[in-house]
Design an enzyme around this catalytic site. Sequence first.
Site, PDB file in Angstrom:
ATOM      1  N   LYS A  22       0.830  -1.208   0.000  1.00  0.00           N
ATOM      2  CA  LYS A  22       0.000   0.000   0.000  1.00  0.00           C
ATOM      3  C   LYS A  22       0.861   1.253   0.000  1.00  0.00           C
ATOM      4  O   LYS A  22       0.572   2.227  -0.707  1.00  0.00           O
ATOM      5  CB  LYS A  22      -0.909  -0.003   1.234  1.00  0.00           C
ATOM      6  CG  LYS A  22      -1.814   1.220   1.315  1.00  0.00           C
ATOM      7  CD  LYS A  22      -2.518   1.350   2.658  1.00  0.00           C
ATOM      8  CE  LYS A  22      -1.615   1.917   3.713  1.00  0.00           C
ATOM      9  NZ  LYS A  22      -2.339   2.476   4.878  1.00  0.00           N
ATOM     10  N   ASN A  23       1.937   1.253   0.802  1.00  0.00           N
ATOM     11  CA  ASN A  23       2.762   2.443   0.940  1.00  0.00           C
ATOM     12  C   ASN A  23       3.611   2.727  -0.290  1.00  0.00           C
ATOM     13  O   ASN A  23       4.252   3.779  -0.378  1.00  0.00           O
ATOM     14  CB  ASN A  23       3.650   2.345   2.183  1.00  0.00           C
ATOM     15  CG  ASN A  23       2.852   2.469   3.463  1.00  0.00           C
ATOM     16  OD1 ASN A  23       1.701   2.912   3.455  1.00  0.00           O
ATOM     17  ND2 ASN A  23       3.437   2.065   4.570  1.00  0.00           N
ATOM     18  N   ARG A  93      -4.305  10.168   5.009  1.00  0.00           N
ATOM     19  CA  ARG A  93      -3.224  11.155   5.011  1.00  0.00           C
ATOM     20  C   ARG A  93      -2.421  11.147   3.721  1.00  0.00           C
ATOM     21  O   ARG A  93      -1.880  12.181   3.306  1.00  0.00           O
ATOM     22  CB  ARG A  93      -2.288  10.904   6.191  1.00  0.00           C
ATOM     23  CG  ARG A  93      -2.915  11.114   7.545  1.00  0.00           C
ATOM     24  CD  ARG A  93      -1.858  11.093   8.633  1.00  0.00           C
ATOM     25  NE  ARG A  93      -0.828  12.076   8.375  1.00  0.00           N
ATOM     26  CZ  ARG A  93      -0.920  13.362   8.696  1.00  0.00           C
ATOM     27  NH1 ARG A  93      -2.003  13.825   9.276  1.00  0.00           N
ATOM     28  NH2 ARG A  93       0.068  14.193   8.434  1.00  0.00           N
ATOM     29  N   ARG A 122       2.581  14.113  12.157  1.00  0.00           N
ATOM     30  CA  ARG A 122       3.165  13.942  10.829  1.00  0.00           C
ATOM     31  C   ARG A 122       3.008  15.278  10.098  1.00  0.00           C
ATOM     32  O   ARG A 122       2.117  15.443   9.277  1.00  0.00           O
ATOM     33  CB  ARG A 122       2.455  12.833  10.057  1.00  0.00           C
ATOM     34  CG  ARG A 122       2.474  11.477  10.734  1.00  0.00           C
ATOM     35  CD  ARG A 122       2.100  10.398   9.749  1.00  0.00           C
ATOM     36  NE  ARG A 122       1.746   9.161  10.412  1.00  0.00           N
ATOM     37  CZ  ARG A 122       1.535   8.015   9.756  1.00  0.00           C
ATOM     38  NH1 ARG A 122       1.607   7.965   8.455  1.00  0.00           N
ATOM     39  NH2 ARG A 122       1.211   6.917  10.404  1.00  0.00           N
ATOM     40  N   PRO A 123       3.870  16.254  10.414  1.00  0.00           N
ATOM     41  CA  PRO A 123       3.651  17.600   9.897  1.00  0.00           C
ATOM     42  C   PRO A 123       3.824  17.676   8.382  1.00  0.00           C
ATOM     43  O   PRO A 123       4.667  16.990   7.804  1.00  0.00           O
ATOM     44  CB  PRO A 123       4.724  18.420  10.621  1.00  0.00           C
ATOM     45  CG  PRO A 123       5.782  17.434  10.993  1.00  0.00           C
ATOM     46  CD  PRO A 123       5.067  16.146  11.240  1.00  0.00           C
ATOM     47  N   VAL A 124       3.014  18.539   7.757  1.00  0.00           N
ATOM     48  CA  VAL A 124       3.110  18.726   6.310  1.00  0.00           C
ATOM     49  C   VAL A 124       3.990  19.915   5.958  1.00  0.00           C
ATOM     50  O   VAL A 124       4.168  20.222   4.785  1.00  0.00           O
ATOM     51  CB  VAL A 124       1.707  18.910   5.668  1.00  0.00           C
ATOM     52  CG1 VAL A 124       0.852  17.678   5.894  1.00  0.00           C
ATOM     53  CG2 VAL A 124       1.023  20.153   6.212  1.00  0.00           C
ATOM     54  N   ASP A 125       4.570  20.569   6.975  1.00  0.00           N
ATOM     55  CA  ASP A 125       5.377  21.751   6.680  1.00  0.00           C
ATOM     56  C   ASP A 125       6.599  21.409   5.839  1.00  0.00           C
ATOM     57  O   ASP A 125       7.068  22.234   5.049  1.00  0.00           O
ATOM     58  CB  ASP A 125       5.782  22.473   7.971  1.00  0.00           C
ATOM     59  CG  ASP A 125       6.601  21.607   8.912  1.00  0.00           C
ATOM     60  OD1 ASP A 125       6.282  20.412   9.031  1.00  0.00           O
ATOM     61  OD2 ASP A 125       7.550  22.119   9.536  1.00  0.00           O
ATOM     62  N   LEU A 126       7.119  20.185   5.977  1.00  0.00           N
ATOM     63  CA  LEU A 126       8.261  19.784   5.157  1.00  0.00           C
ATOM     64  C   LEU A 126       7.878  19.715   3.686  1.00  0.00           C
ATOM     65  O   LEU A 126       8.670  20.072   2.810  1.00  0.00           O
ATOM     66  CB  LEU A 126       8.815  18.435   5.637  1.00  0.00           C
ATOM     67  CG  LEU A 126       9.378  18.411   7.063  1.00  0.00           C
ATOM     68  CD1 LEU A 126       9.768  16.994   7.452  1.00  0.00           C
ATOM     69  CD2 LEU A 126      10.581  19.339   7.184  1.00  0.00           C
TER      70      LEU A 126
END
Length: 424
Positions: A22-23, A93, A122-126
């Site tokens: 899946k990943n 996500r 799991r920040p999306v800022d990266l």
Amino acid sequence: MDSLRIVGGNRLDGEVRISGAKNSALPIIAATLLADGVMHVGNLPHLHDITTMLELLGCMGVQVAINEDMSVETDCGDMNSCVAPYDLVRTMRASILVLGPLLAKHGEAEVSLPGGCAIGSRPVDLHIRGMEAMGAEVEVVDGYIKAKAPGGRLKGAHIFFDMVTVTGTENVLMAAVLADGKTTIENAAREPEVVDLANCLVAMGAKIEGIGTDTLVIEGVESLQGCYFDVLPDRIETGTYLVAAAVTGGRVKCKDTDPLLMEAVLHKLEEAGAKITTGDDWIELDMEGRRPKAVNVKTAPHPAFPTDMQAQFVVLNAIAEGTGTVIETIFENRFMHVNELMRMGADIHVEGNTAIVTGKEGLTSAPVMATDLRASASLVIAALVADGATDVNRIYHIDRGYECIEEKFQQLGANIRRVSGGSR
């Protein structure tokens, strides 16, 4: 809401076919947005997250055809939207992975923020910083990431991730393949699923160097073409069935998998006393009826021990000879399965990011509740060795990552069945 009822005590024995990962499948489906022409993606697992990602493409106007063998054909020729709406993104996500391809191909993207995650931040800022480094103008408004590439194309850039991020690496990689000029990604994730995505992009015509290392160098190209590509086998599903065999003292042969993806896990299983034999596309584990020995495990980014196998090894240690420590360095809240295992009689003491597990000869049945995908799998494994019948509730978590889990365990001799309308 469904649950799984498992009567413990059966030693697993048999063969099981491993599904596609899946990943790996999710970013590759996102990558089809980059193609001119038809993409053919094979070996997809039959999972709800895969269906959701295909629905997301469909709502943008992508033509999606699903074949009987769960391969998919996509054609972006009639795309009419660059918006990933909240109703679809909130359930998964990985939807954030369409950000890079949309920006790279169409010069704009509007992607809902994915929301929280049970196992930690799991920040999306990266992701956002990577797009900004390539010249995108990004703002977060009303819960949406709204991004534009001035002039319609991103620019090559030097990008350093201050922490290893799998989806961040994948998103920036997909954005870079159509950017003007050269992009270098330092401290890139090296997971096999990232390698699989890179290999797919190369098959589409991308120019990428350093695949499998922590430095990726991408020379942007004018366009990418459709191709045929099969997703790699699921190393975490493979490891889950191997641990289940070890815990029950049994023998299981996993087919259609790849031992080269499993080195850290196989090493720990051998340390636990398992006899392991491998071929090009299969792995067999045989405990020969023995109880496993406790092992010490520390999760870290690939090629170290994967965080997605941590919960399964907590269970192995719970019934092993001796005491083992399990250290979790990736997610700050990934011991939620411990309290459920303790309800089944496991002897586990958590100190910060370390679980100290003292093995017992057996566990006892109890109603338990799944809290996330891999925690769910660990509870199923625990139930296989517990005395009596265990109900595992909230198994929608399991169904997100394991294809036909009860049928596959039944093939191996487990007493397991799905019960409709289980308690919440």
